[in-house]
Design an enzyme around this catalytic site. Structure first.
Site, short mmCIF file in Angstrom:
data_model
loop_
_atom_site.label_atom_id
_atom_site.label_comp_id
_atom_site.label_asym_id
_atom_site.label_seq_id
_atom_site.Cartn_x
_atom_site.Cartn_y
_atom_site.Cartn_z
N THR A 19 0.85 -1.20 0.00
CA THR A 19 0.00 0.00 0.00
C THR A 19 0.88 1.25 0.00
O THR A 19 0.65 2.19 -0.77
CB THR A 19 -0.94 -0.02 1.23
OG1 THR A 19 -1.76 -1.18 1.15
CG2 THR A 19 -1.82 1.22 1.29
N CYS A 70 -17.51 -6.63 2.91
CA CYS A 70 -18.62 -6.07 3.69
C CYS A 70 -18.37 -4.58 3.88
O CYS A 70 -17.42 -4.19 4.51
CB CYS A 70 -18.68 -6.77 5.04
SG CYS A 70 -20.15 -6.37 5.94
N1 PLP Z 1 -1.95 -4.80 -4.14
C1 PLP Z 1 -2.44 -6.01 -4.29
C2 PLP Z 1 -2.64 -6.55 -5.68
C3 PLP Z 1 -2.76 -6.80 -3.19
O1 PLP Z 1 -3.26 -8.02 -3.36
C4 PLP Z 1 -2.57 -6.24 -1.90
C5 PLP Z 1 -2.97 -7.00 -0.70
O2 PLP Z 1 -3.88 -7.80 -0.73
C6 PLP Z 1 -2.04 -4.96 -1.78
C7 PLP Z 1 -1.73 -4.26 -2.93
C8 PLP Z 1 -1.80 -4.33 -0.45
O3 PLP Z 1 -0.72 -4.98 0.18
P1 PLP Z 1 -0.27 -4.62 1.66
O4 PLP Z 1 -1.18 -5.35 2.55
O5 PLP Z 1 1.14 -5.11 1.75
O6 PLP Z 1 -0.34 -3.15 1.81
#
Ligand code: PLP
Length: 400
Positions: A75, A330
């Site tokens: 993120t 949800c």
């Molecule tokens: N991008 C994708 C494609 C993801 O699957 C995820 C998590 O599920 C994220 C970003 C976010 O990852 P993080 O939890 O390390 O911030």
């Protein structure tokens, strides 16, 4: 590895590999120093970070290590890439992305949209695939950035980011190309000097490839104009302030090396996934695989089970010790169907009834057999209670 549950939710997070844990321990105990400190003792921490950077650069197929930025998660990597590029290039105000990105990209783009940027959200077809002609048409003179995920977290559908990045640079070399590789890192080869050489920025996260939660990577190609998101100390050349999380960085590097060493596991995982998928299709009527005709990650299957709710299936799977997840989220008390499945036009009889199974190298044939034994029974029981199934069961299936 703990075997008290059958864990089939590896796109949500993964178990820390024993080798990764072992590599981290010295940096959680004796080598606790701040890698920026001047005394000799701290050099071991700084050296560990430098070695980890080298290992991750090798994993990405790149020469120079300064292109690897440590972050706290995907993120943060995605936010840094998108907002950092936007801040450094204020004259261009158009972004191209897709309707099926993870919220860590989608919501950042929507936020920029609210502050005056124009964003093109490319649609996908019923297999979750982009149309390359739509993509080319979306690029404009004022396009700042393309951000397209490598593989989808819900369906596993793989986008041709190598081709899209090449087309972007052929159209206008000044357009920057970012890809969220959070689901592909460790599952597909990533070569930023080879097929992905036109990609400027690439994000991924430790906890999806058997490193712990709390560490991420952002690859930033040399010369990419980008401002930092986190401002403070001079760590990482001022591009991401904050003391480096040494043990987790060491863990991330070990996980990347391990993934590269164990590339052959992918075929075993693919065989298990295919056995699960084919077994479910044979045993359960009115079940389809979302994205089945598109190239997909070897570990993911997302099944649309018509006429019942995903939550009910997950609840009963959980009671049997099986961890999987649903396509729906949800949202503030109301059950909103997944934006990915909505974008794929999954019919209303299945959009709430999708279940994702995502495997890892730690899964076995016994895990698959257990799901094949339990899941058809769960579906049959829930359908018996479903008024939709009762009235519709003699109808042919297929997409509405
Ligand atoms: N991008 C994708 C494609 C993801 O699957 C995820 C998590 O599920 C994220 C970003 C976010 O990852 P993080 O939890 O390390 O911030």
């Amino acid at each position: 590895m703990a075997r008290d549950v059958i864990y089939l939710d590896n796109n949500a997070t993964t178990a820390v590999a024993p080798e990764v844990f072992e590599a981290m321990v010295p940096y959680l105990t004796e080598v606790y120093f701040n890698p920026s400190s001047m005394y000799d003792a701290a050099r071991a921490a700084a050296d560990a970070v430098a070695r980890a950077r080298r290992a991750v650069a090798d994993f990405l197929g790149i020469g120079s290590t300064e292109q690897v930025l440590w972050t706290s998660c995907a993120t943060e990597s995605n936010n840094t890439a998108i907002l950092g590029v936007a801040r450094a290039n204020p004259s261009r105000r158009h972004i191209v992305t897709t309707a099926v990105e993870h919220p860590a990209v989608l919501e950042v783009c929507k936020d920029l949209q609210r502050s005056g940027y124009e964003v093109t959200f490319l649609p996908v077809n019923s297999d979750g695939m982009l149309d390359v002609r739509d993509f080319i048409r979306a690029l404009r003179k004022d396009t700042l950035l393309v951000t397209v995920m490598h593989a989808n977290n819900e369906t596993g559908v793989i986008f041709p980011v190598d081709e899209l990045a090449r087309l972007t640079k052929e159209t206008d070399p000044a357009i920057l190309f970012h890809t969220d590789a959070t689901q592909s890192a460790g599952k597909l080869p990533l070569n930023l000097k080879g097929s992905l050489r036109h990609v400027d920025l690439l994000s991924f996260s430790g906890h999806k490839l058997h490193a712990p939660k709390g560490v991420g990577v952002l690859f930033v190609r040399r010369g990419t104009p980008m401002k930092p998101l986190l401002i403070g100390g001079h760590q990482q050349g001022g591009r991401r302030a904050g003391t480096e999380n040494v043990p987790y960085i060491v863990g991330m590097a070990r996980a990347c090396t391990l993934a590269a060493e164990r590339r052959s596991d992918e075929e075993r995982v693919r065989a298990l996934r295919d056995r699960l998928e084919n077994g479910l299709m044979e045993r359960i009527p009115s079940l389809e695989v979302n994205g089945r005709n598109a190239p997909r990650l070897p570990n993911t299957t997302n099944v649309a089970v018509h006429y019942i709710e995903g939550e009910g299936m997950l609840f009963q799977l959980s009671a049997e010790g099986i961890c999987a997840s649903s396509g729906s989220a949800c949202t503030s008390g109301s059950l909103e169907p997944s934006h990915v499945l909505k974008a794929m036009n999954v019919p209303f009889t299945a959009v709430h009834g999708s279940v994702r199974f995502s495997l890892s190298r730690y899964n076995t044939g016994d895990d698959v057999d257990r799901v094949l034994e339990v899941f058809p029974r769960i579906v049959a029981n829930l359908r018996r209670l479903s008024p939709y199934w009762d009235s519709e069961r003699n109808r042919p299936t297929g997409r509405a």
